[in-house]
Design an enzyme around this catalytic site. Structure first.
Site, PDB file in Angstrom:
ATOM      1  N   HIS A   1      -2.256   7.890   6.845  1.00  0.00           N
ATOM      2  CA  HIS A   1      -1.238   8.703   6.153  1.00  0.00           C
ATOM      3  C   HIS A   1      -1.852   9.993   5.615  1.00  0.00           C
ATOM      4  O   HIS A   1      -1.224  11.054   5.654  1.00  0.00           O
ATOM      5  CB  HIS A   1      -0.643   7.937   4.968  1.00  0.00           C
ATOM      6  CG  HIS A   1       0.512   7.053   5.313  1.00  0.00           C
ATOM      7  ND1 HIS A   1       1.662   7.524   5.890  1.00  0.00           N
ATOM      8  CD2 HIS A   1       0.709   5.718   5.115  1.00  0.00           C
ATOM      9  CE1 HIS A   1       2.521   6.512   6.048  1.00  0.00           C
ATOM     10  NE2 HIS A   1       1.965   5.408   5.596  1.00  0.00           N
ATOM     11  N   GLY A  54       0.841  -1.196   0.000  1.00  0.00           N
ATOM     12  CA  GLY A  54       0.000   0.000   0.000  1.00  0.00           C
ATOM     13  C   GLY A  54       0.870   1.238   0.000  1.00  0.00           C
ATOM     14  O   GLY A  54       1.990   1.219   0.515  1.00  0.00           O
ATOM     15  N   CYS A  93       5.920   0.027   7.189  1.00  0.00           N
ATOM     16  CA  CYS A  93       5.608   1.196   6.372  1.00  0.00           C
ATOM     17  C   CYS A  93       6.831   1.533   5.526  1.00  0.00           C
ATOM     18  O   CYS A  93       7.953   1.537   6.041  1.00  0.00           O
ATOM     19  CB  CYS A  93       5.250   2.369   7.282  1.00  0.00           C
ATOM     20  SG  CYS A  93       4.817   3.862   6.388  1.00  0.00           S
ATOM     21  N   LEU A  94       6.605   1.827   4.245  1.00  0.00           N
ATOM     22  CA  LEU A  94       7.728   2.141   3.360  1.00  0.00           C
ATOM     23  C   LEU A  94       8.442   3.430   3.801  1.00  0.00           C
ATOM     24  O   LEU A  94       9.598   3.630   3.444  1.00  0.00           O
ATOM     25  CB  LEU A  94       7.249   2.271   1.907  1.00  0.00           C
ATOM     26  CG  LEU A  94       6.730   0.963   1.275  1.00  0.00           C
ATOM     27  CD1 LEU A  94       6.169   1.238  -0.114  1.00  0.00           C
ATOM     28  CD2 LEU A  94       7.823  -0.094   1.220  1.00  0.00           C
ATOM     29  N   HIS A 139      -4.397   1.998   7.708  1.00  0.00           N
ATOM     30  CA  HIS A 139      -3.015   2.503   7.739  1.00  0.00           C
ATOM     31  C   HIS A 139      -2.838   3.615   6.691  1.00  0.00           C
ATOM     32  O   HIS A 139      -2.256   4.671   6.978  1.00  0.00           O
ATOM     33  CB  HIS A 139      -2.075   1.322   7.484  1.00  0.00           C
ATOM     34  CG  HIS A 139      -0.619   1.660   7.368  1.00  0.00           C
ATOM     35  ND1 HIS A 139       0.337   1.121   8.210  1.00  0.00           N
ATOM     36  CD2 HIS A 139       0.063   2.461   6.496  1.00  0.00           C
ATOM     37  CE1 HIS A 139       1.528   1.588   7.862  1.00  0.00           C
ATOM     38  NE2 HIS A 139       1.395   2.397   6.818  1.00  0.00           N
ATOM     39  N   GLU A 140      -3.365   3.375   5.477  1.00  0.00           N
ATOM     40  CA  GLU A 140      -3.172   4.358   4.394  1.00  0.00           C
ATOM     41  C   GLU A 140      -4.004   5.617   4.622  1.00  0.00           C
ATOM     42  O   GLU A 140      -3.538   6.728   4.337  1.00  0.00           O
ATOM     43  CB  GLU A 140      -3.509   3.727   3.036  1.00  0.00           C
ATOM     44  CG  GLU A 140      -2.667   2.505   2.652  1.00  0.00           C
ATOM     45  CD  GLU A 140      -1.167   2.707   2.780  1.00  0.00           C
ATOM     46  OE1 GLU A 140      -0.694   3.847   2.665  1.00  0.00           O
ATOM     47  OE2 GLU A 140      -0.465   1.701   3.024  1.00  0.00           O
ATOM     48  N   GLN A 152       3.440   9.873   0.641  1.00  0.00           N
ATOM     49  CA  GLN A 152       4.726   9.160   0.771  1.00  0.00           C
ATOM     50  C   GLN A 152       5.642   9.425  -0.425  1.00  0.00           C
ATOM     51  O   GLN A 152       6.845   9.161  -0.353  1.00  0.00           O
ATOM     52  CB  GLN A 152       4.497   7.659   0.946  1.00  0.00           C
ATOM     53  CG  GLN A 152       3.829   7.314   2.288  1.00  0.00           C
ATOM     54  CD  GLN A 152       3.639   5.830   2.439  1.00  0.00           C
ATOM     55  OE1 GLN A 152       2.636   5.284   2.009  1.00  0.00           O
ATOM     56  NE2 GLN A 152       4.603   5.165   3.044  1.00  0.00           N
TER      57      GLN A 152
END
Ligand code: NI
Length: 172
Positions: free
Chosen positions: A140, A46, A94-95, A136-137, A51
């Site tokens: 963000h 995701g 998380c990236l 989670h997204e 990001q």
């Protein structure tokens, strides 16, 4: 299409509240294509637009396993319209916080409403990994990171570590 740079903790832009998308134009279609390329390259399941430093309410996701066909999904202006009472514990990563994995408790199921790339409003009840990932997204998009859901001590330790690494990179 192009792979864009993923911004990393403690980059302050990760704390921005992203703006709603008002029109699905070529810029949004290019952003989505780039986000998929960036997400698959990372690799991750995701990605939120912030990001890649774009503060717009756009999320890409693909929860397919390696041996399955790709299942790319796009969520524009996603919102949670219902959450279950029951909670679930999932190990998240998380990236933008590479190599950190921690258990996070979230509602087990959520109802999500979003706009697709054709401008259609969609709604679906998510459970399992999908429920965790979309929460989670969406976090963000509101400037919230998964480490905000863990203990203050652990969050402090992780933030300190990433702040030191960023200082080291800047000094090089
Ligand atoms: Ni993330």
């Amino acid at each position: 299409m192009a792979i864009r740079d993923i911004i990393i903790l403690p980059d302050k832009r990760l704390r921005l509240v992203s703006e709603p998308v008002t029109a699905i134009d070529d810029a949004i279609r290019t952003l989505v294509a780039d986000m998929f390329e960036t997400m698959y390259d990372a690799p991750g399941i995701g990605l939120a637009a912030i990001q890649v430093a774009v503060p717009k309410r756009v999320v890409t996701m693909d929860l397919s396993r390696k041996d399955e066909e790709k299942q790319p999904r796009v969520f524009i202006n996603p919102e949670i319209v219902w959450t279950s009472e029951e909670a679930n514990l999932y190990e998240e990563g998380c990236l933008s916080i590479p190599e950190v994995h921690e258990d996070v408790e979230r509602p087990e199921r959520v109802r999500v409403r979003w706009t697709d790339l054709d401008g259609q409003t969609r709604e679906e009840t998510a459970d399992g990994l999908f429920a965790t990932c979309i929460q989670h997204e969406i976090d963000h998009l509101n400037g919230v990171l998964f480490i905000d859901h863990i203990s203050r001590l652990k969050r402090h330790f992780i933030t300190k570590k990433f702040t030191k690494m960023a200082a080291r990179r800047a000094a090089e």
